[in-house]
Scaffold this active site. Structure first.
Site, PDB file in Angstrom:
ATOM      1  CG  ASP A 222      -2.204   0.836   0.900  1.00 56.14           C
ATOM      2  OD1 ASP A 222      -2.151   1.678  -0.026  1.00 56.14           O
ATOM      3  OD2 ASP A 222      -3.227   0.683   1.586  1.00 56.14           O
TER       4      ASP A 222
HETATM    5  C1  BGC Z   1      -5.121   3.063   0.194  1.00 56.08           C
HETATM    6  C2  BGC Z   1      -5.360   2.050  -0.893  1.00 56.08           C
HETATM    7  C3  BGC Z   1      -5.232   2.674  -2.239  1.00 56.08           C
HETATM    8  C4  BGC Z   1      -3.868   3.320  -2.365  1.00 56.08           C
HETATM    9  C5  BGC Z   1      -3.616   3.963  -3.712  1.00 56.08           C
HETATM   10  C6  BGC Z   1      -3.859   3.857  -0.033  1.00 56.08           C
HETATM   11  O1  BGC Z   1      -3.736   4.908   0.844  1.00 56.08           O
HETATM   12  O2  BGC Z   1      -5.065   2.416   1.453  1.00 56.08           O
HETATM   13  O3  BGC Z   1      -6.638   1.479  -0.715  1.00 56.08           O
HETATM   14  O4  BGC Z   1      -5.450   1.730  -3.239  1.00 56.08           O
HETATM   15  O5  BGC Z   1      -3.754   4.312  -1.363  1.00 56.08           O
HETATM   16  O6  BGC Z   1      -4.320   5.117  -3.872  1.00 56.08           O
END
Ligand code: BGC
Length: 768
Positions: free
Chosen positions: A292
């Site tokens: 993430d």
């Molecule tokens: C979130 C994810 C997301 C990623 C990309 C993160 O902060 O937890 O769910 O896909 O950002 O935007």
């Protein structure tokens, strides 16, 4: 001593990781030889830096979805130091970056383009919690299919969905992004979402690679506070939280995103047990793992390594292949290889997985396959997609209360349309609404005018969503677009009351703003925010019938509303067509059929609250003076609205359960039949739900667990026989040694309209 016990725990974890059965996909060894040969040939020509570049995912473009943004992206692409891009879409923008990678970097390796397509790409569907409330797997799959068609026409080939984190705590804002509290149902949704996005052929130009997230257990953040610690028994993990991830893996999901939280003391992105032993060795996953957003850098704050070099080595060895935005790999892996702390073979493994994903997407055949302006123009928001958004939105709505048929409303007379969300377009598309344009969304007011043109609308805002200045500033700093009225709340309420007095009926459109749920949007108080409850109380005093239209990304505590409103319609954030869909339901053009997939508590103090709990040794039996029971002094144990609950404009009656036999033997099945009748005067759909309870086990079992459902349409007066088949599979659980088995003994089967209103029957299970 400390060390020894930690090691034995790790071994135990590895040993105990149970298998969920065979993965249906091809194993790595049986993947096309041509792909392996192609990727190997390519890797033979790559420098170490170029291989590390493939592990680098940068954020550039239209959205900021995390705490930092990437720098010098174009220069890095030219040097071959970028494997993928997130937050860039449109064929023109994607082509521009792809051309850099293809024409200016030494080897011309195509980029993969990812984005948070969560509930639609341009045509926005209800938030995932609303989609789940349709209990219509075909509709959910269709929403993912349409999202894939739009995203793939818009320069993208990789979507960060589905989010399958089981959630039992509505304080956590991200419950909006998932399908609720139930493991079995969540697994069905996970499967159809992957099928919808990926289709049968990932290389087709209208399919995209899905990314399962957040692996794992993110929905169990302590106290519902986002990013918080998770600590859970192996049993709960395997019984309640892991199956939806496994279902997506079995459906062939191409990639997996790590979660921010720790699992058994080790953050997901550095957790070898999770990413290698379980995900790859036990479950047979052969795609790639992306972290993430900046999750690798954050391993330092977790305290799992002294610096980014240390945590980078841990993460790579654990099985994190691609580094989202933080550039821990880019900045540290070259030195780590020189120092012998990471091997080039370990980098090769991760690089190979990323290149294989690009191969599967057909990017090596045609890197511009997903950047076709003509296709984008024809595909995006085409009328059939918009129509599907309206249809699916109305299916997602849950009628929570309806006294004396307050709803549906007549299409004549005068409505007092009140509330801060009545004219909102921004909020309709909800949080994480991708590339959706809220200016194209239909407000409730617009929808009512369209569906019930002859009706007279008297409008008053009545209240702001919140008057908390600090909260307003915080929400608006991240795209909240809150429309704040500067009048005093007394003046606004007075105006709303006057408006109600000159109308036949009140429609109060209240709730949260879209930014109050989603990522980094936990709430400790889950009642209606701001002065909205004061507004409702004042409206109630007018004596006019009052229907509440709710918008919210989580279950709310609505005790007063439930006791005092005449009708309550839960509409979540219903997407591009929200206003039309809400009006369809309000005026009876569509008879509501949604059911909750997450329990609504009476008060936040009951949280976590979920239907499939254990019995305890002292279950409360209803005797008020019975002190030593599992209960509260100040509130009953009951939810306000249980899992599976939702009303219709018609009524349904259930007959008694009929079993084809009383004993189920291994390898055989029992047919469970029930007659369901429409006893009202209009056609309606009912979600008939099947639950099972194991009465005695070698480990304790939940009071009931969902194991099937069927959504049926009944004309007035019509009856249908619904039949479910129960096999041994539905009775299985993890025994004390974590073997997945069914134990002989007595069971109950329940069939009903929600998790509480059920008919029951008994059967036994025998091995022979
Ligand atoms: C979130 C994810 C997301 C990623 C990309 C993160 O902060 O937890 O769910 O896909 O950002 O935007």
């Amino acid at each position: 001593m400390m060390r020894a016990s930690m090691i034995s725990l790790c071994l135990c974890f590895t040993f105990l990781a149970p298998s969920f059965g065979q993965n249906k996909k091809m194993s790595n060894a049986s993947l096309p030889q041509a792909m392996h040969a192609f990727v190997q040939d390519l890797m033979d020509t790559m420098t170490l830096e170029e291989k590390i570049g493939q592990l680098n995912l940068v954020s550039i473009g239209f959205d900021v979805t995390g705490p930092v943004v990437s720098e010098n992206v174009e220069e890095k692409i030219q040097k071959g130091l970028v494997g993928g891009v997130l937050n860039t879409y449109t064929p023109v923008a994607a082509r521009k970056l792809q051309e850099k990678a293809m024409k200016q970097a030494r080897l011309g390796i195509p980029l993969i383009f990812g984005y948070d397509v969560i509930h639609g790409h341009r045509t926005i569907f209800p938030i995932p919690l609303g989609l789940a409330a349709t209990w219509d797997l075909k509709a959910i799959k269709k929403s993912a299919r349409i999202a894939a068609q739009e995203a793939s026409a818009d320069g993208l080939n990789w979507v960060y969905s589905p989010m399958v984190d089981i959630a039992r705590d509505p304080r956590w804002g991200r419950v909006a992004e998932g399908s609720g509290e139930d493991t079995w149902y969540g697994s069905q949704v996970a499967r159809v979402m992957v099928e919808g996005y990926q289709g049968d052929n990932l290389a087709a130009d209208s399919t995209v690679m899905a990314c399962l997230k957040h692996f794992a257990l993110y929905g169990a953040a302590e106290a519902g506070r986002d990013y918080n610690t998770v600590d859970m028994s192996l049993r709960r993990m395997f019984e309640a939280y892991l199956p939806p991830y496994k279902a997506a893996i079995d459906a062939g999901v191409g990639s997996v995103m790590t979660s921010f939280n720790e699992i058994n003391g080790v953050p997901a992105s550095a957790n070898k047990w999770l990413l290698t032993d379980l995900l790859r060795k036990k479950w047979g996953f052969d795609g790639f793992v992306v972290t993430d957003y900046t999750a690798l850098n954050e391993l330092v704050a977790h305290g799992i390594g002294k610096n980014e070099a240390e945590v980078g080595a841990l993460a790579l060895k654990a099985g994190s292949d691609m580094d989202m935005v933080g550039e821990v790999y880019l900045n540290n892996l070259p030195k780590l290889v020189k120092e012998g702390k990471v091997t080039e073979a370990e980098i090769d493994t991760a690089c190979r997985r990323v290149l294989e994903a690009k191969y599967k997407l057909g990017l090596f055949q045609d890197p511009y396959r997903y950047a076709n302006e003509q296709r984008a123009k024809q595909t995006i928001m085409q009328p059939s997609f918009v129509q599907a958004a309206r249809d699916i939105a109305r299916r997602s709505m849950v009628l929570l209360k309806n006294n004396q048929q307050t709803l549906p409303l007549k299409k004549t007379g005068t409505i007092a349309l009140v509330g801060p969300l009545a004219k909102s377009q921004r909020d309709m598309i909800g949080n994480w609404s991708g590339a959706g344009d809220w200016k194209q969304a239909v407000s409730v007011e617009q929808g009512i005018r369209k569906v019930a043109g002859d009706i007279k609308i008297n409008y008053a805002k009545g209240a702001n969503i919140t008057d908390d200045e600090q909260l307003i500033r915080r929400l608006n700093a991240h795209g909240g677009e809150l429309d704040i009225d500067n009048r005093s709340s007394e003046d606004m309420i007075k105006e709303a009351v006057a408006t109600a007095q000159k109308s036949d009926v009140i429609v109060a459109v209240v709730g949260e703003s879209q930014g109050m749920s989603g990522e980094a949007a936990s709430r400790a108080d889950i009642t209606l925010p701001g002065k909205q409850l004061d507004l409702l109380k004042a409206l109630k005093k007018t004596g006019k019938p009052m229907a509440i239209v709710l918008m919210n990304g989580r279950p709310l505590a609505l005790k007063w509303e439930d006791e005092n409103a005449d009708a309550i319609l839960e509409t979540w954030f219903a997407g591009t067509q929200a206003g039309n869909a809400i009006a369809d339901v309000l005026f009876g053009d569509y008879n509501p059929s949604g059911k909750l997939t997450m329990t609504f508590p009476q008060v936040v103090g009951q949280v976590p609250i979920y239907y499939n709990h254990k019995n305890t040794g002292r279950p409360f039996g209803g005797d008020e003076l019975d002190k030593y029971k599992s209960r509260y002094l100040d509130v009953s144990n009951e939810p306000l609205y249980p899992f599976g609950y939702g009303l219709s404009y018609t009524t349904f009656a259930y007959g008694d359960i009929k079993l084809s036999k009383n004993t189920l033997t291994a390898g055989d099945s029992i047919q469970v039949s029930i007659k369901v009748s429409n006893t009202g005067d209009r056609a309606g759909e009912e979600v008939v739900q099947l639950y099972v309870q194991d009465l005695v086990g070698t480990v304790t079992r939940p009071v009931k667990e969902l194991k099937g459902f069927e959504k049926i349409l009944l004309e007035p007066g019509q009856s249908k026989q619904v039949t479910f088949s129960i096999t041994e599979e539905a009775l299985k659980f993890y025994d004390i040694d974590m073997n997945y088995i069914a134990e002989p003994g007595d069971f109950k089967v329940y069939v009903g309209s929600n998790s509480q209103e059920v008919k029951a029957a008994d059967f036994a299970f025998s091995k022979k």
